[in-house]
Design a protein around this motif. Structure first.
Motif, PDB file in Angstrom:
ATOM      1  N   TYR A 127       0.840  -1.204   0.000  1.00 49.54           N
ATOM      2  CA  TYR A 127       0.000   0.000   0.000  1.00 49.54           C
ATOM      3  C   TYR A 127       0.876   1.256   0.000  1.00 49.54           C
ATOM      4  O   TYR A 127       0.621   2.205  -0.737  1.00 49.54           O
ATOM      5  CB  TYR A 127      -0.930   0.007   1.214  1.00 49.54           C
ATOM      6  CG  TYR A 127      -1.840   1.208   1.241  1.00 49.54           C
ATOM      7  CD1 TYR A 127      -3.019   1.229   0.502  1.00 49.54           C
ATOM      8  CD2 TYR A 127      -1.494   2.350   1.971  1.00 49.54           C
ATOM      9  CE1 TYR A 127      -3.841   2.339   0.499  1.00 49.54           C
ATOM     10  CE2 TYR A 127      -2.310   3.471   1.969  1.00 49.54           C
ATOM     11  CZ  TYR A 127      -3.484   3.456   1.227  1.00 49.54           C
ATOM     12  OH  TYR A 127      -4.287   4.568   1.207  1.00 49.54           O
ATOM     13  N   GLY A 131       0.288   3.374  -3.111  1.00 48.93           N
ATOM     14  CA  GLY A 131      -0.531   4.535  -2.780  1.00 48.93           C
ATOM     15  C   GLY A 131      -2.011   4.249  -2.871  1.00 48.93           C
ATOM     16  O   GLY A 131      -2.838   5.132  -2.674  1.00 48.93           O
TER      17      GLY A 131
ATOM     18  N   LEU B  48      -3.886  10.033  -5.706  1.00 48.39           N
ATOM     19  CA  LEU B  48      -3.954   8.682  -5.151  1.00 48.39           C
ATOM     20  C   LEU B  48      -4.692   8.747  -3.816  1.00 48.39           C
ATOM     21  O   LEU B  48      -4.678   9.777  -3.151  1.00 48.39           O
ATOM     22  CB  LEU B  48      -2.529   8.148  -4.929  1.00 48.39           C
ATOM     23  CG  LEU B  48      -1.765   7.696  -6.167  1.00 48.39           C
ATOM     24  CD1 LEU B  48      -0.313   7.444  -5.831  1.00 48.39           C
ATOM     25  CD2 LEU B  48      -2.390   6.437  -6.740  1.00 48.39           C
ATOM     26  N   PRO B  49      -5.308   7.623  -3.392  1.00 44.47           N
ATOM     27  CA  PRO B  49      -6.065   7.649  -2.143  1.00 44.47           C
ATOM     28  C   PRO B  49      -5.216   8.013  -0.922  1.00 44.47           C
ATOM     29  O   PRO B  49      -5.743   8.519   0.063  1.00 44.47           O
ATOM     30  CB  PRO B  49      -6.584   6.216  -2.005  1.00 44.47           C
ATOM     31  CG  PRO B  49      -6.610   5.698  -3.384  1.00 44.47           C
ATOM     32  CD  PRO B  49      -5.489   6.362  -4.115  1.00 44.47           C
ATOM     33  N   ASP B  50      -3.896   7.785  -0.966  1.00 50.42           N
ATOM     34  CA  ASP B  50      -3.099   8.095   0.220  1.00 50.42           C
ATOM     35  C   ASP B  50      -2.616   9.542   0.236  1.00 50.42           C
ATOM     36  O   ASP B  50      -1.775   9.906   1.061  1.00 50.42           O
ATOM     37  CB  ASP B  50      -1.918   7.119   0.337  1.00 50.42           C
ATOM     38  CG  ASP B  50      -0.821   7.406  -0.677  1.00 50.42           C
ATOM     39  OD1 ASP B  50      -1.108   8.106  -1.655  1.00 50.42           O
ATOM     40  OD2 ASP B  50       0.314   6.926  -0.489  1.00 50.42           O
ATOM     41  N   ARG B  52      -1.008  11.206  -2.155  1.00 47.18           N
ATOM     42  CA  ARG B  52       0.026  11.548  -3.127  1.00 47.18           C
ATOM     43  C   ARG B  52      -0.605  11.853  -4.480  1.00 47.18           C
ATOM     44  O   ARG B  52      -1.787  11.607  -4.703  1.00 47.18           O
ATOM     45  CB  ARG B  52       0.987  10.368  -3.297  1.00 47.18           C
ATOM     46  CG  ARG B  52       2.035  10.277  -2.224  1.00 47.18           C
ATOM     47  CD  ARG B  52       3.046   9.234  -2.600  1.00 47.18           C
ATOM     48  NE  ARG B  52       2.563   7.890  -2.368  1.00 47.18           N
ATOM     49  CZ  ARG B  52       3.161   6.804  -2.866  1.00 47.18           C
ATOM     50  NH1 ARG B  52       4.207   6.929  -3.635  1.00 47.18           N
ATOM     51  NH2 ARG B  52       2.680   5.606  -2.604  1.00 47.18           N
ATOM     52  N   TYR B  54       0.332  11.316  -8.847  1.00 47.98           N
ATOM     53  CA  TYR B  54       1.295  10.769  -9.799  1.00 47.98           C
ATOM     54  C   TYR B  54       1.038  11.349 -11.178  1.00 47.98           C
ATOM     55  O   TYR B  54      -0.045  11.856 -11.446  1.00 47.98           O
ATOM     56  CB  TYR B  54       1.272   9.236  -9.813  1.00 47.98           C
ATOM     57  CG  TYR B  54       0.058   8.588 -10.438  1.00 47.98           C
ATOM     58  CD1 TYR B  54      -1.062   8.321  -9.677  1.00 47.98           C
ATOM     59  CD2 TYR B  54       0.043   8.222 -11.775  1.00 47.98           C
ATOM     60  CE1 TYR B  54      -2.166   7.708 -10.237  1.00 47.98           C
ATOM     61  CE2 TYR B  54      -1.055   7.602 -12.354  1.00 47.98           C
ATOM     62  CZ  TYR B  54      -2.161   7.354 -11.575  1.00 47.98           C
ATOM     63  OH  TYR B  54      -3.259   6.735 -12.132  1.00 47.98           O
ATOM     64  N   SER B  56       0.338  11.032 -14.994  1.00 50.92           N
ATOM     65  CA  SER B  56      -0.206  10.022 -15.896  1.00 50.92           C
ATOM     66  C   SER B  56       0.396  10.151 -17.298  1.00 50.92           C
ATOM     67  O   SER B  56       0.247   9.264 -18.121  1.00 50.92           O
ATOM     68  CB  SER B  56      -1.723  10.156 -15.964  1.00 50.92           C
ATOM     69  OG  SER B  56      -2.070  11.400 -16.521  1.00 50.92           O
ATOM     70  N   LEU B  59       3.712   7.863 -17.404  1.00 43.60           N
ATOM     71  CA  LEU B  59       3.538   6.668 -16.580  1.00 43.60           C
ATOM     72  C   LEU B  59       4.231   5.437 -17.151  1.00 43.60           C
ATOM     73  O   LEU B  59       4.775   4.617 -16.407  1.00 43.60           O
ATOM     74  CB  LEU B  59       2.045   6.394 -16.426  1.00 43.60           C
ATOM     75  CG  LEU B  59       1.620   5.244 -15.534  1.00 43.60           C
ATOM     76  CD1 LEU B  59       1.950   5.564 -14.091  1.00 43.60           C
ATOM     77  CD2 LEU B  59       0.138   4.983 -15.665  1.00 43.60           C
ATOM     78  N   THR B  60       4.241   5.312 -18.478  1.00 50.47           N
ATOM     79  CA  THR B  60       4.822   4.105 -19.078  1.00 50.47           C
ATOM     80  C   THR B  60       6.323   3.998 -18.813  1.00 50.47           C
ATOM     81  O   THR B  60       6.893   2.916 -18.949  1.00 50.47           O
ATOM     82  CB  THR B  60       4.610   4.085 -20.604  1.00 50.47           C
ATOM     83  OG1 THR B  60       4.945   5.373 -21.100  1.00 50.47           O
ATOM     84  CG2 THR B  60       3.196   3.741 -20.965  1.00 50.47           C
ATOM     85  N   GLY B  62       7.619   4.349 -15.937  1.00 47.47           N
ATOM     86  CA  GLY B  62       7.741   4.162 -14.494  1.00 47.47           C
ATOM     87  C   GLY B  62       7.115   5.362 -13.809  1.00 47.47           C
ATOM     88  O   GLY B  62       7.259   6.482 -14.255  1.00 47.47           O
ATOM     89  N   ARG B  63       6.395   5.093 -12.681  1.00 46.02           N
ATOM     90  CA  ARG B  63       5.569   6.140 -12.097  1.00 46.02           C
ATOM     91  C   ARG B  63       6.400   7.177 -11.345  1.00 46.02           C
ATOM     92  O   ARG B  63       7.261   6.832 -10.560  1.00 46.02           O
ATOM     93  CB  ARG B  63       4.561   5.477 -11.156  1.00 46.02           C
ATOM     94  CG  ARG B  63       3.317   6.263 -10.935  1.00 46.02           C
ATOM     95  CD  ARG B  63       2.291   5.429 -10.210  1.00 46.02           C
ATOM     96  NE  ARG B  63       2.739   5.047  -8.884  1.00 46.02           N
ATOM     97  CZ  ARG B  63       1.924   4.638  -7.924  1.00 46.02           C
ATOM     98  NH1 ARG B  63       0.638   4.537  -8.152  1.00 46.02           N
ATOM     99  NH2 ARG B  63       2.396   4.301  -6.753  1.00 46.02           N
ATOM    100  N   GLU B 324      -2.008  -4.502 -34.670  1.00 47.55           N
ATOM    101  CA  GLU B 324      -1.960  -5.516 -33.622  1.00 47.55           C
ATOM    102  C   GLU B 324      -1.729  -6.920 -34.184  1.00 47.55           C
ATOM    103  O   GLU B 324      -1.887  -7.908 -33.477  1.00 47.55           O
ATOM    104  CB  GLU B 324      -3.261  -5.482 -32.802  1.00 47.55           C
ATOM    105  CG  GLU B 324      -3.315  -4.274 -31.904  1.00 47.55           C
ATOM    106  CD  GLU B 324      -4.716  -3.961 -31.445  1.00 47.55           C
ATOM    107  OE1 GLU B 324      -5.491  -4.890 -31.188  1.00 47.55           O
ATOM    108  OE2 GLU B 324      -5.041  -2.761 -31.343  1.00 47.55           O
TER     109      GLU B 324
END
Lengths: 220, 419
Positions: A127, A131, B48-50, B52, B54, B56, B59-60, B62-63, B324
């Motif tokens: 977690y 996050g 983010l729920p905590d 923080r 990030y 987007s 993102l590919t 690495g965050r 593809e």
């Protein structure tokens, strides 16, 4: 609104019946084409024990669980673990793209009436790194009961072999409310061997829960 | 490894194991500051729920979150390199290369506006050699990984003995800093003020044209001028040229000296396409494969299968390719070898494919999928060989659109400048 997976504009026509009920609307977050990439599991032909696709009789895994004295969870899963689903999990859990958390909200519909929806929590270390809690994210549109707590483990399940997974020690503890409802539905993102979910079941029993315990996951 | 000029997150630093002494030299900044990702300079942050945030946008790679630390390692001059290529440039090619060198020496950005099939890569050799001779660092960046894989061996062959780093998603990072780098534009996000010259090939290609982050990545990785390469430069670059903000050199003739084939606009009812072909369309297709192979572009992937079936009934050997499709590379190779007549494809093959005797037919060219620059690129697949420089090109549509007219007009204008 745009599709969470391909970014194309999303056209949603909520059905009239949906507008007339008092239930909260959960419009689809994925476009029809993206949703069609994922292979659903037909409940009729799924294994009655673990929800494995195309196994109308109890599968070998479940027979082993049963013979080891476990009460089967009668697990149900929504999708198969196909290449498309692996890509989704890699983006969501691996890269940590929290925007995807509601992607399957319109599919993952469960009633909390007479039942507690108990998500399997992630480890504190995971977690802290991500996050967010992936399972709580996926089922966040439902009324959840946070009864389970997970302790940190040395190696995550995803990096183990099948045999190692089955040997994993119990890391859940449960705290029940004073009057728990008669049924519990455990929620997880992925059912692979069933080890984690049976540990969660055992933790609830150890905390003194006597009702019926079943489980659901996004993927089997 | 020695992370000269790189910009790495604390997670990446830990993963590749960078020694404390070089870490001490790096400038350390917070991953997200002032509502902006410090790696890609974009403002597309997600909560983010905590608590923080990030980024987007990048993102590919690495965050990057608000807790991430970014290390920017110092850079310096390269050890140089020499051109070992022994070919010669044509007169116009040499002139274009000289103009680019003049711009770069003056510290100005430059646009090399070269028609499809002009021999762009060879034209870069003098420019790169000039910069490497001054112990500068040069990067050739392009949005497309297949272009990187095609360019890298050609550049390595032209600069034998010079270390060439090849960077793309999934490739190993170079252990030593190289004088010459070939990279996808995404990989430039891992560098900070490192290159003295960045050459951006196919500026108008997806995803560079739609992603402002990639232009920011080029600007951030660079400490000198930028040279843009395109057959169909975007409006903003054309405007900069008109205002004399950047240097420009035109190459309006193909290496073989013939004009570009001008597309013929054909208006036809296409209501039953792709399931059935009208007699007129069938006749057109028969003419397209007369002594040639035919590249047939369609706007949608789901047209491929029914159209292939419809053409099969006419006795043509047909195959399809799309983005593809895992067998795409093999299909194109078989087409190049002449194993079948018609290759039906989407815009994925609009660049970088060279078939010797090949006509081009764009079906439903009025579709919104097809931009003017895309149509020019598709038309540019025809007439690439000396033996058959006048392969026919058709844009078949129900209506004539602005993009179709603009494409035809631009090709006409380039031909007029060249003659």
């Amino acid at each position: 609104m745009t599709c969470l997976w391909c970014g194309q504009p999303l056209r949603t026509d909520p059905p009239l019946a949906g507008l007339l009920t008092w239930r909260p609307l959960t419009p689809p977050q994925l476009c029809a084409r993206c949703l069609a990439r994922f292979t659903p599991i037909a409940p009729r032909t799924a294994c009655p024990g673990c929800g494995r696709a195309d196994s109308p009789a109890l599968c070998a895994d479940c027979q082993r669980w049963e013979s080891s004295g476990q009460v089967l969870l009668h697990h149900r899963a929504y999708f198969r673990y196909t290449a498309a689903m692996k890509a989704f999990i890699q983006q969501y859990k691996g890269l940590g793209d929290y925007r995807l958390h509601g992607a399957f909200a319109s599919v993952l519909q469960l009633s909390a009436r007479g039942a507690a929806l108990v998500p399997l929590p992630s480890e504190p270390a995971h977690y802290a790194r991500r996050g967010f809690d992936p399972v709580v994210g996926l089922f966040g549109h439902l009324k959840l009961s946070f009864w389970l707590v997970k302790a940190d483990t040395a190696v995550p399940q995803a990096q183990k072999t099948r045999a190692e997974r089955l040997l994993t020690a119990q890391s859940f503890t449960a705290q029940l409310p004073v009057h728990p409802p008669p049924r519990v539905i455990l929620l997880d993102d992925l059912y692979t061997t069933g080890r984690t979910l049976y540990h969660a079941q055992a933790a609830l029993r150890a905390a003194g829960y006597a009702g019926e315990i079943t489980s659901r996951s996004l993927i089997r | 490894m020695i992370p000269t000029g790189m910009q790495l997150t604390d997670e990446e630093v830990q993963k590749v194991g960078i020694v404390a002494s070089s870490l001490a030299q790096a400038a350390c900044v917070a991953g997200i500051e002032n509502g902006r990702c410090q790696r890609c300079q974009q403002r597309s942050l997600v909560a983010l729920p905590d608590g923080r945030q990030y980024c987007s946008a990048c993102l590919t790679m690495g965050r990057v979150t608000s807790r991430t630390k970014l290390y920017r390692f110092p850079s310096g001059p390269s050890e140089g390199g020499t051109l070992t290529w022994s070919g010669t440039l044509t007169g116009p090619q040499a002139a274009a290369a000289a103009a680019a060198i003049a711009s770069v020496t003056a510290g100005r950005d430059h646009l090399l506006w070269a028609v499809t099939g002009a021999g762009k890569t060879e034209m870069l050799f003098p420019l790169i050699a000039h910069e490497l001779g001054n112990r500068k660092r040069v990067a050739v960046a392009t949005p497309r990984i297949d272009v990187v894989l095609e360019l890298a061996p050609r550049l390595q062959a032209a600069f034998e003995g010079t270390p060439v780093a090849v960077l793309y998603g999934g490739a190993e990072w170079p252990a030593q800093p190289a004088a010459l780098t070939v990279a996808t534009t995404h990989q430039l996000l891992r560098y900070y003020r490192h290159f003295d010259l960045i050459i951006v090939d196919e500026v108008d290609a997806f995803p560079y044209s739609q992603t402002p982050m990639l232009a920011a990545a080029v600007a951030q990785a660079n400490r000198g001028p930028t040279v843009y390469l395109s057959a169909t430069p975007p409006k903003a670059l054309q405007r900069a040229v008109r205002r004399h903000q950047i240097g420009v050199s035109y190459l309006t003739r193909r290496f073989h000296g013939f004009a570009l084939p001008l597309p013929t606009l054909v208006v036809l009812p296409l209501k039953q396409v792709p399931k059935r072909l009208s007699p007129k369309l069938s006749r057109l297709l028969q003419a397209a494969v007369q002594g040639r192979q035919c590249l047939l572009f369609v706007p949608r992937i789901d047209w491929l299968a029914p159209l292939a079936a419809a053409l099969n009934t006419q006795g043509l050997r047909v195959q399809t390719a799309h983005a593809e499709d895992p067998a795409r590379v093999a299909t194109v190779q078989a087409f190049r070898a002449g194993e079948f007549d018609v290759l039906i494809t989407t815009t994925i093959l609009e660049r970088g494919v060279t078939i010797p005797r090949c006509s081009v037919l764009v079906l439903a060219a009025d579709d919104r999928q097809f931009s003017a620059s895309g149509l020019i690129q598709m038309a540019g697949r025809a007439g690439r060989s000396q033996a058959s420089p006048n392969d026919p090109v058709w844009f078949v549509a129900r209506h004539i659109t602005k993009a179709m007219l603009s494409a035809r007009h631009q090709i006409h204008a380039l031909n007029a400048v060249g003659s």
